[in-house]
Design a protein around this motif. Structure first.
Motif, PDB file in Angstrom:
ATOM      1  N   ASN A  16      98.627 120.393  49.145  1.00  0.00           N
ATOM      2  CA  ASN A  16      97.809 121.544  49.564  1.00  0.00           C
ATOM      3  C   ASN A  16      96.669 121.143  50.490  1.00  0.00           C
ATOM      4  O   ASN A  16      96.327 121.861  51.426  1.00  0.00           O
ATOM      5  CB  ASN A  16      97.285 122.319  48.350  1.00  0.00           C
ATOM      6  CG  ASN A  16      96.426 121.475  47.426  1.00  0.00           C
ATOM      7  OD1 ASN A  16      96.510 120.243  47.431  1.00  0.00           O
ATOM      8  ND2 ASN A  16      95.618 122.115  46.618  1.00  0.00           N
ATOM      9  N   ILE A  17      96.086 119.953  50.282  1.00  0.00           N
ATOM     10  CA  ILE A  17      94.996 119.498  51.149  1.00  0.00           C
ATOM     11  C   ILE A  17      95.553 119.105  52.513  1.00  0.00           C
ATOM     12  O   ILE A  17      94.952 119.395  53.541  1.00  0.00           O
ATOM     13  CB  ILE A  17      94.209 118.346  50.485  1.00  0.00           C
ATOM     14  CG1 ILE A  17      93.466 118.901  49.260  1.00  0.00           C
ATOM     15  CG2 ILE A  17      93.245 117.712  51.468  1.00  0.00           C
ATOM     16  CD1 ILE A  17      92.672 117.923  48.478  1.00  0.00           C
ATOM     17  N   THR A  18      96.714 118.458  52.509  1.00  0.00           N
ATOM     18  CA  THR A  18      97.374 118.098  53.773  1.00  0.00           C
ATOM     19  C   THR A  18      97.659 119.355  54.590  1.00  0.00           C
ATOM     20  O   THR A  18      97.388 119.398  55.794  1.00  0.00           O
ATOM     21  CB  THR A  18      98.721 117.382  53.491  1.00  0.00           C
ATOM     22  OG1 THR A  18      98.503 116.367  52.534  1.00  0.00           O
ATOM     23  CG2 THR A  18      99.293 116.783  54.746  1.00  0.00           C
ATOM     24  N   GLN A  19      98.197 120.379  53.928  1.00  0.00           N
ATOM     25  CA  GLN A  19      98.503 121.631  54.629  1.00  0.00           C
ATOM     26  C   GLN A  19      97.237 122.286  55.164  1.00  0.00           C
ATOM     27  O   GLN A  19      97.223 122.788  56.286  1.00  0.00           O
ATOM     28  CB  GLN A  19      99.244 122.590  53.690  1.00  0.00           C
ATOM     29  CG  GLN A  19     100.667 122.150  53.420  1.00  0.00           C
ATOM     30  CD  GLN A  19     101.340 122.994  52.343  1.00  0.00           C
ATOM     31  OE1 GLN A  19     100.707 123.762  51.641  1.00  0.00           O
ATOM     32  NE2 GLN A  19     102.643 122.830  52.217  1.00  0.00           N
TER      33      GLN A  19
ATOM     34  N   GLY B 298      86.014 115.662  55.067  1.00  0.00           N
ATOM     35  CA  GLY B 298      86.859 115.832  56.244  1.00  0.00           C
ATOM     36  C   GLY B 298      87.266 117.275  56.492  1.00  0.00           C
ATOM     37  O   GLY B 298      87.313 117.731  57.638  1.00  0.00           O
ATOM     38  N   ILE B 299      87.540 118.015  55.436  1.00  0.00           N
ATOM     39  CA  ILE B 299      87.901 119.432  55.587  1.00  0.00           C
ATOM     40  C   ILE B 299      86.715 120.201  56.184  1.00  0.00           C
ATOM     41  O   ILE B 299      86.874 121.029  57.077  1.00  0.00           O
ATOM     42  CB  ILE B 299      88.345 120.053  54.235  1.00  0.00           C
ATOM     43  CG1 ILE B 299      89.636 119.388  53.728  1.00  0.00           C
ATOM     44  CG2 ILE B 299      88.511 121.562  54.353  1.00  0.00           C
ATOM     45  CD1 ILE B 299      90.886 119.644  54.536  1.00  0.00           C
TER      46      ILE B 299
END
Length: 139
Positions: free
Chosen positions: A96-99, A68-69
């Motif tokens: 950190n992944i959410t941000q 997804g990133i």
């Protein structure tokens, strides 16, 4: 009754087949939505986005070939007329992944498991933001 042109065009991207079947059934049976396609990896997502109009992309972060990133990083290179609103799905809530997803343009974030009706409401909310911003621009 909602006309077809008022339906929200939704693209689902998740590598879990069983989960995709549940989402496909939900969006196919709700009159507010038009399911554009279901993708199992990030490469398919970019391919569909390049060919079809999508208003809301429901994007799992963990997928094969391109996660997804990776999709979020590449989406701006597609030169889309209208960038879809993006709802991120994930089974783990790593800050950190959410941000990173938010910085790359994710509009909303949902932690699995979740209620389908809640997801449907969030899709409507983010899609209304598109329509409202487009109406403001044209007036």
């Amino acid at each position: 009754m909602i006309g077809e042109s008022d339906q929200i065009k939704v693209l689902v991207a998740d590598d879990n087949r069983e989960f995709c079947t549940i989402l496909k059934d939900y969006f196919s049976n709700e009159p507010d939505f038009e399911l554009v396609d279901v993708c199992s990896n990030g490469m398919e997502v970019l391919d569909v986005l390049g060919k079809k109009e999508v208003e809301v992309l429901i994007l799992d972060l963990i997928m094969p070939y391109m996660d997804g990133i990776g999709v979020l990083e590449k989406i701006d290179t597609l030169n889309l007329q209208v960038r879809p609103k993006i709802i991120i799905l994930t089974a783990f809530g790593q800050e950190n992944i959410t941000q990173k997803a938010e910085k790359l343009g994710a509009d909303y974030y949902i932690l699995k498991p979740f209620n389908l009706q809640v997801l449907g409401e969030r899709v409507k909310q983010v899609a209304r933001d598109i329509k409202n911003s487009m109406e403001k621009r044209s007036s």
